[in-house]
Design an enzyme around this catalytic site. Structure first.
Site, mmCIF file in Angstrom:
data_model
loop_
_atom_site.group_PDB
_atom_site.id
_atom_site.type_symbol
_atom_site.label_atom_id
_atom_site.label_comp_id
_atom_site.label_asym_id
_atom_site.label_seq_id
_atom_site.Cartn_x
_atom_site.Cartn_y
_atom_site.Cartn_z
ATOM 1 C CG HIS A 111 3.593 51.029 68.327
ATOM 2 N ND1 HIS A 111 3.595 51.874 69.412
ATOM 3 C CD2 HIS A 111 2.374 50.435 68.326
ATOM 4 C CE1 HIS A 111 2.435 51.789 70.042
ATOM 5 N NE2 HIS A 111 1.666 50.922 69.406
ATOM 6 C CG ASP A 190 8.566 47.199 69.437
ATOM 7 O OD1 ASP A 190 8.043 46.258 70.062
ATOM 8 O OD2 ASP A 190 7.935 48.213 69.097
ATOM 9 C CD GLN A 193 1.674 43.489 68.006
ATOM 10 O OE1 GLN A 193 1.135 42.386 68.070
ATOM 11 N NE2 GLN A 193 1.161 44.560 68.576
ATOM 12 C CE LYS A 216 1.371 45.290 72.552
ATOM 13 N NZ LYS A 216 0.151 46.045 72.299
ATOM 14 C CB CYS A 354 0.107 53.407 67.981
ATOM 15 S SG CYS A 354 -1.053 53.601 69.314
#
Ligand SMILES: Cc1ncc(COP(=O)(O)O)c(C=O)c1O
Length: 396
Positions: A111, A190, A193, A216, A354
């Site tokens: 991202h 990261d 997700q 999220k 993104c």
């Protein structure tokens, strides 16, 4: 898993088919109640007063950090509350000390939030090596071997997303962390997700930093987490709330999360995030994972049966999350997304998500349509999306 009950907790699910969860998720009423309760029953600042309200708030704010730490099995490390995953990654990029010639490895499928913070270090003479998967890029993620081939003695950090917000692929972060450490480099994961959708264990992952977004994972917007194994980075902000002692000559910082949370934090948000994690725990992340895998399987199968549709990402199966990108021959992704909203109240995202370098890498100049799932989605909703796409194509 009682989906009917979950949907009752989230009134928006009544009105819309919300399939844009990779962007942000919906909050159940328990999260909103926790925030409302703070505002109406014990609103005060944290870490500052001795009065009753401040004590209650301070304790709950502390508990919120503990709740996050337990959720990711991060008890040995420090969970810092930030506004979002982007801020967490920027804190690491600015908090580490780099020298000219140092190198950072990241990947083409990451991202923008896990690319730009590293790109800004180029002006300091830091090299950013953006590696690409060696297999079919639409189906693969970077492997530990890819990282191992790229790494050398100047590599200071490997920054990688655990799950792709475009392809849905899952990266082998445990192996990648090990490769980084063998070369004396740090590893940042990261988890924007992955943490909301997969059982997360930072101990097992072995990473030095884990960044993710509270919004999220059913939490309020404006919440995110930077978890760090050691408090080795410099704080991004200094000022009230983050000190042990201040004299006119200088200051010594506090230890723990306080060192990195200067100023009054988003207290209601933190308590909302605590309620969101409690909610996820009550259902069980493994249950959620199973549910999403079932829906993703149905979605991929249904879309694959439509001749004009191509799936951009791996087939249904174990090594993916419920983020499903697709293209419809001869149609712009934004048009599909508009029509799905307009005619079926289905909310999906379209465009580059993104991830412009990934789109360039895959030769997808208009990006993709992306449906991303969460615990409150149903099989009926998936069927509405599939038949919606089919009807839109038939109506062209
Ligand atoms: C993989 C990944 N990393 C980082 C981010 C940035 O998250 P936030 O907007 O919460 O900063 C996102 C958001 O979609 C993402 O998907």
């Amino acid at each position: 898993m009682d989906i009917e009950q979950i949907r009752q907790d989230i009134p928006l699910t009544d009105e819309f088919i919300y399939l844009d969860n990779a962007s942000t998720s919906l909050s159940p009423r328990q999260v909103l109640d926790a925030m409302y309760e703070y505002e109406t029953h014990y609103r005060a600042n944290v870490g500052r007063g001795v009065h009753r309200l401040s004590q209650i708030t301070g304790q709950l704010y502390w508990d919120a950090h503990e709740t996050v730490n337990s959720f990711i099995n991060g008890k040995d490390g420090t969970p810092v509350f930030v506004r979002n995953c982007t801020e967490a990654i920027n804190m690491v990029a600015r908090g580490l000390t780099f020298e000219t010639g140092d190198e950072i490895i990241t990947t083409v499928s990451d991202h923008h939030s896990n690319l730009l913070p590293w790109f800004t270090l180029r002006k300091q003479g830091v090299r950013v090596n953006v590696i690409a998967p060696s297999e079919d890029p639409a189906h693969a993620s970077v492997t530990a071997e890819d990282v191992s081939d790229a790494i050398h003695h100047n590599t200071r950090l490997v920054a990688i997303s655990q799950a792709s917000n475009v392809l849905g692929t899952i990266s082998p972060v445990r192996e990648i962390s090990a490769v980084a450490h063998e070369s004396g480099a740090l590893c940042l994961v990261d988890g924007a997700q992955s943490v909301p959708h997969m059982k997360t264990d930072v101990k097992e992952m072995g990473c030095d930093f884990l960044c993710f977004s509270g919004h999220k994972m059913l939490g309020p917007t404006g919440t995110g987490v930077l978890w760090m194994q050691d408090e080795s980075i410099e704080p991004l902000l200094v000022g009230g709330g983050m000190i042990e002692e201040v004299t006119i000559d200088g200051y010594s910082p506090a230890s723990g999360y306080q060192k990195y949370e200067a100023g009054t934090p988003h207290i209601a948000g933190a308590l909302g995030l605590r309620a969101a994690i409690t909610y996820l725990n009550q259902i069980g992340v493994e249950e959620i994972e199973r549910h999403e895998a079932l829906l993703a399987g149905e979605l991929i199968k249904g879309l694959s049966d439509i001749e004009e549709v191509s799936i951009i990402g791996p087939p249904a199966g174990k090594n993916r999350i419920g983020v499903v990108s697709f293209m419809v021959e001869g149609m712009h992704p934004h048009d599909i997304a508009h029509l799905l909203d307009d005619q079926y109240s289905v909310m999906v995202r379209s465009g580059n998500h993104c991830c412009m370098p990934l789109m360039q890498h895959l030769g997808l100049k208009d990006g993709t349509v992306r449906a991303s799932l969460y615990l409150y989605n149903t099989q009926e909703e998936i069927q509405t999306l599939i038949s919606g796409v089919r009807e839109i194509i038939e109506g062209i």
